[in-house]
Design an enzyme around this catalytic site. Structure first.
Site, PDB file in Angstrom:
ATOM      1  N   GLY A 108       0.723  -1.229   0.008  1.00 29.34           N
ATOM      2  CA  GLY A 108       0.106   0.133   0.019  1.00 29.34           C
ATOM      3  C   GLY A 108       0.884   1.221   0.121  1.00 29.34           C
ATOM      4  O   GLY A 108       2.081   1.254  -0.265  1.00 29.34           O
ATOM      5  N   LEU A 109       0.267   2.465   0.582  1.00 26.48           N
ATOM      6  CA  LEU A 109       1.115   3.571   0.612  1.00 26.48           C
ATOM      7  C   LEU A 109       2.282   3.474   1.254  1.00 26.48           C
ATOM      8  O   LEU A 109       3.591   3.694   0.586  1.00 26.48           O
ATOM      9  CB  LEU A 109       0.333   4.745   1.153  1.00 26.48           C
ATOM     10  CG  LEU A 109      -0.717   5.253   0.134  1.00 26.48           C
ATOM     11  CD1 LEU A 109      -1.624   6.498   0.795  1.00 26.48           C
ATOM     12  CD2 LEU A 109      -0.367   5.916  -1.308  1.00 26.48           C
ATOM     13  N   ALA A 110       2.389   2.790   2.444  1.00 25.21           N
ATOM     14  CA  ALA A 110       3.526   2.629   3.249  1.00 25.21           C
ATOM     15  C   ALA A 110       4.482   1.694   2.750  1.00 25.21           C
ATOM     16  O   ALA A 110       5.855   2.149   2.392  1.00 25.21           O
ATOM     17  CB  ALA A 110       3.337   2.115   4.537  1.00 25.21           C
ATOM     18  N   GLY A 111       3.950   0.501   2.258  1.00 26.95           N
ATOM     19  CA  GLY A 111       4.943  -0.509   1.691  1.00 26.95           C
ATOM     20  C   GLY A 111       5.419  -0.133   0.391  1.00 26.95           C
ATOM     21  O   GLY A 111       6.769  -0.209   0.230  1.00 26.95           O
ATOM     22  N   SER A 161     -18.803   9.954   1.378  1.00 26.55           N
ATOM     23  CA  SER A 161     -17.901  11.224   1.883  1.00 26.55           C
ATOM     24  C   SER A 161     -18.756  11.887   2.834  1.00 26.55           C
ATOM     25  O   SER A 161     -19.880  12.138   3.044  1.00 26.55           O
ATOM     26  CB  SER A 161     -17.498  11.958   0.562  1.00 26.55           C
ATOM     27  OG  SER A 161     -16.967  13.158   1.205  1.00 26.55           O
ATOM     28  N   ARG A 198     -16.595  12.891  13.577  1.00 24.31           N
ATOM     29  CA  ARG A 198     -17.115  11.542  13.500  1.00 24.31           C
ATOM     30  C   ARG A 198     -17.752  10.839  14.690  1.00 24.31           C
ATOM     31  O   ARG A 198     -18.687  10.098  14.485  1.00 24.31           O
ATOM     32  CB  ARG A 198     -16.173  10.670  12.711  1.00 24.31           C
ATOM     33  CG  ARG A 198     -15.580  11.371  11.216  1.00 24.31           C
ATOM     34  CD  ARG A 198     -14.216  10.695  10.728  1.00 24.31           C
ATOM     35  NE  ARG A 198     -14.108  11.101   9.347  1.00 24.31           N
ATOM     36  CZ  ARG A 198     -13.109  10.637   8.762  1.00 24.31           C
ATOM     37  NH1 ARG A 198     -12.237   9.680   9.153  1.00 24.31           N
ATOM     38  NH2 ARG A 198     -12.750  11.103   7.719  1.00 24.31           N
ATOM     39  N   HIS A 202     -13.780   1.970  10.167  1.00 17.54           N
ATOM     40  CA  HIS A 202     -13.096   2.654   9.132  1.00 17.54           C
ATOM     41  C   HIS A 202     -11.718   2.692   9.049  1.00 17.54           C
ATOM     42  O   HIS A 202     -11.274   2.400   8.211  1.00 17.54           O
ATOM     43  CB  HIS A 202     -13.645   4.130   8.850  1.00 17.54           C
ATOM     44  CG  HIS A 202     -13.220   4.998   7.919  1.00 17.54           C
ATOM     45  ND1 HIS A 202     -13.496   4.519   6.522  1.00 17.54           N
ATOM     46  CD2 HIS A 202     -12.290   6.179   7.817  1.00 17.54           C
ATOM     47  CE1 HIS A 202     -12.828   5.320   5.775  1.00 17.54           C
ATOM     48  NE2 HIS A 202     -12.120   6.372   6.582  1.00 17.54           N
ATOM     49  N   ARG A 204      -8.185   9.544  14.370  1.00 16.60           N
ATOM     50  CA  ARG A 204      -7.278   9.938  13.281  1.00 16.60           C
ATOM     51  C   ARG A 204      -8.381  11.051  12.709  1.00 16.60           C
ATOM     52  O   ARG A 204      -9.469  10.976  12.340  1.00 16.60           O
ATOM     53  CB  ARG A 204      -7.143   9.000  11.982  1.00 16.60           C
ATOM     54  CG  ARG A 204      -6.383   9.361  11.035  1.00 16.60           C
ATOM     55  CD  ARG A 204      -6.174   8.312  10.284  1.00 16.60           C
ATOM     56  NE  ARG A 204      -7.372   7.650   9.522  1.00 16.60           N
ATOM     57  CZ  ARG A 204      -8.008   8.288   8.713  1.00 16.60           C
ATOM     58  NH1 ARG A 204      -7.800   9.365   8.111  1.00 16.60           N
ATOM     59  NH2 ARG A 204      -8.909   7.833   8.063  1.00 16.60           N
ATOM     60  N   LEU A 233      -3.358   8.945   4.688  1.00 15.35           N
ATOM     61  CA  LEU A 233      -2.526   8.891   3.422  1.00 15.35           C
ATOM     62  C   LEU A 233      -1.184   9.579   3.917  1.00 15.35           C
ATOM     63  O   LEU A 233      -0.125   9.179   3.025  1.00 15.35           O
ATOM     64  CB  LEU A 233      -3.185   9.729   2.323  1.00 15.35           C
ATOM     65  CG  LEU A 233      -4.730   9.214   1.811  1.00 15.35           C
ATOM     66  CD1 LEU A 233      -5.083   9.918   0.732  1.00 15.35           C
ATOM     67  CD2 LEU A 233      -4.319   7.478   1.558  1.00 15.35           C
TER      68      LEU A 233
END
Lengths: 255, 226, 641
Positions: free
Chosen positions: C42-45, C284, C333, C404, C438, C444
């Site tokens: 993913g983004l990190a990996g 959204s 949220r 989520h 968060r 991201l």
């Protein structure tokens, strides 16, 4: 709802496959197509049979993993992904035929699961801008006209599901490849490697055994992200101008 | 020159050959039609015969005509190669169900249409072009000069019912072939731009209807003595 | 075990710079002698694997999907925060730091959060250089929007597909290194265990998902970039394949697991339509800008959206507007989620299941016109209609909260190293930056910060310390033992041949956690959950039915392994929730509330991160507390009244 499913079953890559017919009497019109398959699979497991294997992951239409050819159309009758197709699209009592993507370059792994690693290899051939992490200029140094950015985005929206290949009578990957080529041809960041990129990516596409484009536009009509065939025209332009004006490049990955 | 070989052995390069030869053949069709329309003049075929004589003797036209044959063969040959590749690209097992909703019929059947047209071209060449060149064609005199009377030969065939039917059928095939081919050639050459697309589409579709219709009109008019 | 956060000393804004200088460097010529394993793309990996490959390390990257591009980062919609202050509206690194630490309800490390804010600006530069098509203004410069209630516009976005575009950017960088031969990519390969020799991570054991082959891979360091564990709830907005297995296996090999009970619940998801429901789809949050949330004042059983108009205005309860007059429908949220669920628990929920509330656009359409609303939310309305069959222009939407994101994860120090030397955790898989909640558009940012700009520096310190010749071959007995253990677990799962499917167990686990360890929990409920989960786990190992064999593509077997791990994690989540007797961030502890029923954080007793240590099969885990010191921010209670 009750439906009859004709599903392609194939034990492994080299095994011979065949259609099997399943009667599915517990279908709710609110189910997604994949949920309908889940319920069928639970029934199969309860009977001690192997469930039908199919690729899926995000189930919200963005990861590009799901890939079923339903009643003669990739992702079924709507222009969306299989995971976003709901059973209310079908009629009670309907017979639905489900097949894997069919292409030389996408061999079947099992049942409806195919190997799309050819797409990865095409991207590896040049689908990137060669920048290392760090040492890049400030993001606002290069202004990019909104129209250009938007058009690049339209091309970049491709989810790599392979519906274009599945839809094409020639199993051509032109829409997929051209989407990436277009994104970087439009954006100034991609210009340094513009010519080498398109040459390498087309070469890789051809060597994977995809067919040629005959402009039937079926890919565009079936693409869940509505990628335009204008990208294919752009790739043609990019390719010819590259071939007649670039230095000869070694094809293959690398810097 | 390896790049040139690479270019024309790639699928994109081969498609360019298809597009360029196709566009040339489209031009040829227009010129051919212009000649044929002279058959509709009620002058005993004189204008047509003069035109035919010019076309078969002018040295420049002779070169273009050789090119034309070459392009027809190239168009057919490259498409055959691509079609075989495209068949193989589907893999060993094809689809059991194909809906066909996402593309038009003519786009999917260019190979069949092209084959029909190729067969027609062979018949057409045998009956007219070969006769003109090597057959024992009759001649006529205009202003003291001898001309081969191709119009009489045409008139003969265009009064044979099955021939007129075949001719019209083949014109329909050409119409469908053009319906896809004209616009497709521009797309292949990369000429796809929102500013010009409407024009290309309009001209392409008009050409695909009007040209074959006029071609077919000639035998029909002659057959029915209109 | 002593927890060393390794947070650098000194003024906040200088910590990272100073730390970078103090880190040992690996000689450039030696980098090629090191091997690094990256699990997850993913983004990190993907960003980590690409960046490490660029530096010259030899990387092996693994993903269970058919391509690295499918990782679930792709589904993130909203955007990515960065303290660029392009809008001249007063943003700064310090403000982003402050907002993030406050948003996390003061349960994150100051130093980590500040570093995140610092590198946020580099991320945007990097992504733009890669050709990520961010939204732009007509003048050609980057566009920003305000997101998730932030007072400044610092969110960069690419329509509703920011995650996709960022991931494809990282994927393209990864592809370049694959083509270069610096990264070897293993698709459709799942990590099933980590190999720890003499206290250091030395490699992993994987299963080739197509052939079933169990294999060992050795390396100098292992990076887990395997995402969050939201799927423990069965229904969540995560991808079906998202799982905790890699992190959990690491946990059982000695890595501490931190704050497992911190899970984020998103208020605006499409409700469950029936037992067949396989996942939840997020709508959204921006919908709450114009939509009004309501339920009938008096319960109406099975009220359908198309009949909502039959409820007179006076008989409607716009409960968010009623309870929070100043924030109204735009409360955060957790508050929106909790109140929505409360209405349903009172029996006033709507829809066939009674598990939904209305989100009504009728007033907005009347006020602004259909065209304006369509321009703002057209694609969301279309998506909603496609999934539910209801047209939000004609009738209210129905929404319900869904799991989520998980703030908890493997405990890591400032270098992102877990408590096992050589084993790192990046992105959602670690616990480091978001505290108890968060902020929108921060996930991201964290994934890419860890992968592009933190790990390339911090890993060098460890590698230089151990030296390139300190490597263990896969012939080592511990590798063999680990392979053996993985094999026997696979065989065990296949041999049970019970009566219940894997999904049935998973669903039961999910319902239990949702009910007792979701957004609102209490001591008695948590104790029930603990018992239920233990029973379910026992039953699983006696009665699960996994068909098929080990040496082929077998998705039931894959699921079974993942659910087995979820069944263990679930209990730890409950233990963690039992320990934390305060309301904090995303979760509401019923014993800890103000007189008017709002969340009450207890900083004197709970200003720590919980890090749990595995003590063996069926042994209670040991809690280690990492005290959180706040030297730069003043702790305040949230109020939205």
């Amino acid at each position: 709802m009750k439906i009859t499913l004709k599903v392609w079953r194939q034990k492994s890559k080299d095994a011979k496959g065949e259609f099997k017919t399943y009667q599915h009497d517990h279908v709710s019109s609110d189910m997604s197509f994949l949920e309908m398959m889940d319920v069928l699979n639970t029934q199969l497991i309860k009977k001690g049979e192997e469930p039908i294997h199919f690729d899926h992951d995000c189930r919200e239409g963005i990861c590009g993993m799901c890939s079923m050819y339903i009643n003669g159309q990739p992702h079924g009758p709507l222009q969306t992904t299989t995971c976003q197709l709901h059973m209310r699209t079908f009629k009670d009592g309907e017979t639905i035929t489900v097949e894997p993507w069919r292409a030389q370059a996408f061999p079947v792994i099992k049942d409806l699961v195919v190997d799309r690693s050819a797409f990865d290899r095409i991207q590896q051939a040049g689908g990137y801008v060669s920048v290392n992490t760090g040492g890049v200029p400030d993001a606002n140094v290069i202004p990019i006209p909104k129209k250009i950015a938007d058009e690049a985005f339209d091309a970049a929206a491709c989810i790599g599901c392979g519906a274009c290949v599945a839809a094409c009578k020639n199993a051509s990957a032109m829409l997929f490849v051209s989407a990436k080529v277009s994104q970087f041809a439009l954006l100034p960041q991609g210009h340094a490697e513009r010519k080498e990129r398109v040459e390498k990516m087309v070469e890789q596409m051809d060597s994977e055994g995809f067919g040629s484009c005959t402009n039937t536009r079926a890919c565009e009509a079936e693409c869940p992200k509505a990628i335009s065939v204008a990208n294919i025209a752009r790739m043609n332009r990019e390719y010819f101008s590259a071939m007649v004006s670039s230095y000869e490049v070694k094809v293959g990955g690398g810097e | 020159m390896k790049w040139l070989i690479d270019l024309f052995s790639s699928t994109l390069g081969r498609k360019v050959l298809m597009a360029l030869t196709g566009l040339f053949l489209i031009l040829f069709l227009a010129v051919h039609l212009a000649g044929n329309l002279q058959l509709l003049k009620h002058d005993g075929g004189r204008a047509f015969n003069v035109y035919a004589e010019f076309m078969s003797t002018n040295p420049l036209i002779q070169v273009i005509s050789k090119g034309n044959f070459f392009f027809i063969l190239l168009h057919a040959g490259v498409s055959l190669g691509l079609t075989i590749r495209n068949r193989n690209a589907r893999g060993g097992v094809g689809y059991a169900v194909i809906s066909g909703k996402s593309s038009i019929w003519s786009s999917r059947n260019m190979g069949i249409l092209g084959t029909v047209i190729l067969v027609f071209i062979v018949i057409h060449l045998k009956d007219f072009w070969a006769q003109m060149h090597w057959g024992g064609i009759e001649t006529v005199m205009y202003d003291g000069k001898e001309y081969r009377d191709l119009s009489k030969l045409v008139a003969y065939w265009f009064h044979v019912g099955w021939y007129v039917a075949l001719y019209c059928f083949c014109m329909i095939a050409i119409g469908f072939h053009l319906w896809h081919g004209f616009i497709s050639a521009f797309q292949t050459l990369g000429l796809n731009h929102p500013k010009y697309n409407p024009l290309i589409h309009f001209v392409g579709k008009a050409f695909a209807i009007v040209v074959p219709a006029l071609f077919a009109w000639i035998p029909l008019a002659m057959y029915f003595n209109i | 075990m002593k927890l060393e956060s390794k947070s650098p000393e000194g003024p906040l804004a200088e910590k990272w710079t100073k730390h970078k200088f103090n880190l040992k460097l690996v000689n450039p010529a030696n980098k090629r002698k090191y091997e690094i394993i990256v699990v997850g793309t993913g983004l990190a990996g993907a960003s980590a694997a690409a960046s490490l490959g660029e530096l010259g390390y030899n990387v092996k990257a693994f993903c269970f999907q058919d391509s690295p591009r499918r990782a679930h980062s792709i589904a993130a919609q909203g955007g990515i925060n960065a303290a660029k202050n392009y809008q001249n509206d007063g943003d700064s690194i310090y403000r982003l730091f402050y907002d993030t630490i406050k948003g996390g309800d003061y349960r994150a490390r100051e130093a980590n959060v500040h570093r995140l804010a610092e590198v946020s600006v580099n991320i945007i530069d990097q992504c733009v250089a890669q050709g990520v098509p961010f939204a732009r203004e007509y003048g050609g410069l980057l566009a920003n929007r305000s997101f998730g209630g932030a007072q400044v516009s610092r969110t960069f976005y690419a329509r509703g597909q920011t995650g996709q575009q960022l991931l494809l950017g990282a994927y393209s960088a990864l592809n370049r290194q694959i083509a270069n031969g610096k990264v070897k990519m293993y698709n459709r390969t799942e990590m099933l265990d980590v190999v720890v020799v003499d206290g250091k991570a030395r490699g992993i054991v994987t299963r080739d998902l197509i052939t079933g082959k169990i294999e060992a891979h050795s390396a100098h360091a292992v990076l887990l970039c395997t995402g969050g564990y939201g799927n423990v709830f069965y229904l969540s907005t995560n991808a079906k394949g998202s799982n905790v297995t890699a992190a959990w296996r690491a946990h059982k090999k000695g890595a501490l697991f931190a704050n497992p009970c911190f899970t984020q619940i998103h208020p605006t998801c499409i409700p469950v339509s029936g037992d067949h429901q396989s996942k939840l789809t997020l709508m959204s949050e921006s919908l709450r800008n114009d939509g009004r949330v309501w339920v009938p004042k008096v319960a109406v059983k099975g009220l359908k959206a198309k009949d909502a108009r039959s409820i007179a205005e006076a008989d409607r309860d716009y409960f968010l507007e009623r309870k929070y007059p100043s924030f109204g429908n735009l409360v955060p949220r957790d508050v929106a989620s909790r109140n929505g669920k409360m209405m349903c628990d009172e029996g006033r929920g709507v829809g066939a299941t009674g598990l939904a509330v209305f989100l009504d656009f009728a007033d907005a359409i009347k006020r602004d016109g259909r065209d304006v609303i369509s321009a703002k939310y057209g694609n969301l309305f279309d998506m909603y209609k496609q999934i539910t069959g209801d047209d939000p222009y004609e009738m209210p939407m129905m929404i319900f909260p869904a799991v989520h994101y998980t703030m908890g994860g493997l405990w890591v120090d400032y270098n992102l190293m877990t408590s096992v030397p050589g084993l790192y955790a990046l992105g959602e898989a670690n616990f480091s930056d978001h505290g108890a909640n968060r902020l929108g558009a921060s996930a991201l940012m964290q994934g890419l910060a860890d992968g592009y700009f933190v790990i390339p520096y911090t890993i060098g310190d460890y590698l230089a310390g151990i030296g390139w010749n300190d490597k263990v071959s896969t012939d080592h007995p511990v590798f063999k033992e680990t392979i053996e253990a993985v094999n026997s677990r696979v065989q065990k799962l296949l041999s049970i041949k019970g009566k219940k499917t894997v999904d049935e167990f998973h669903r039961e686990l999910g319902l239990t956690l949702w009910e007792y360890c979701g957004m609102s929990r209490n001591d008695a409920g948590l104790r029930i959950a603990k018992k239920k989960i233990q029973e379910l786990r026992t039953e699983f190992w006696q009665n699960v039915d996994v068909v098929g064999s080990a040496n082929e593509l077998n998705m039931e077997l894959e699921k079974a392994g993942r659910v087995a791990d979820f069944l263990e994690l679930g209990e730890l989540m409950v233990d963690d929730a039992l320990d934390r007797k305060e309301s904090c961030g995303c979760h509401f502890r019923e014993e800890s509330q103000t007189t008017d029923g709002e969340a009450l954080r207890i900083d004197n007793d709970y200003a720590y991160s919980s890090a749990w240590e595995y003590k063996g099969e069926n042994q209670p885990e040991e809690l280690h507390k990492e005290e959180l010191k706040f030297e730069n921010v003043k702790l305040t209670q949230r109020s939205y009244k």
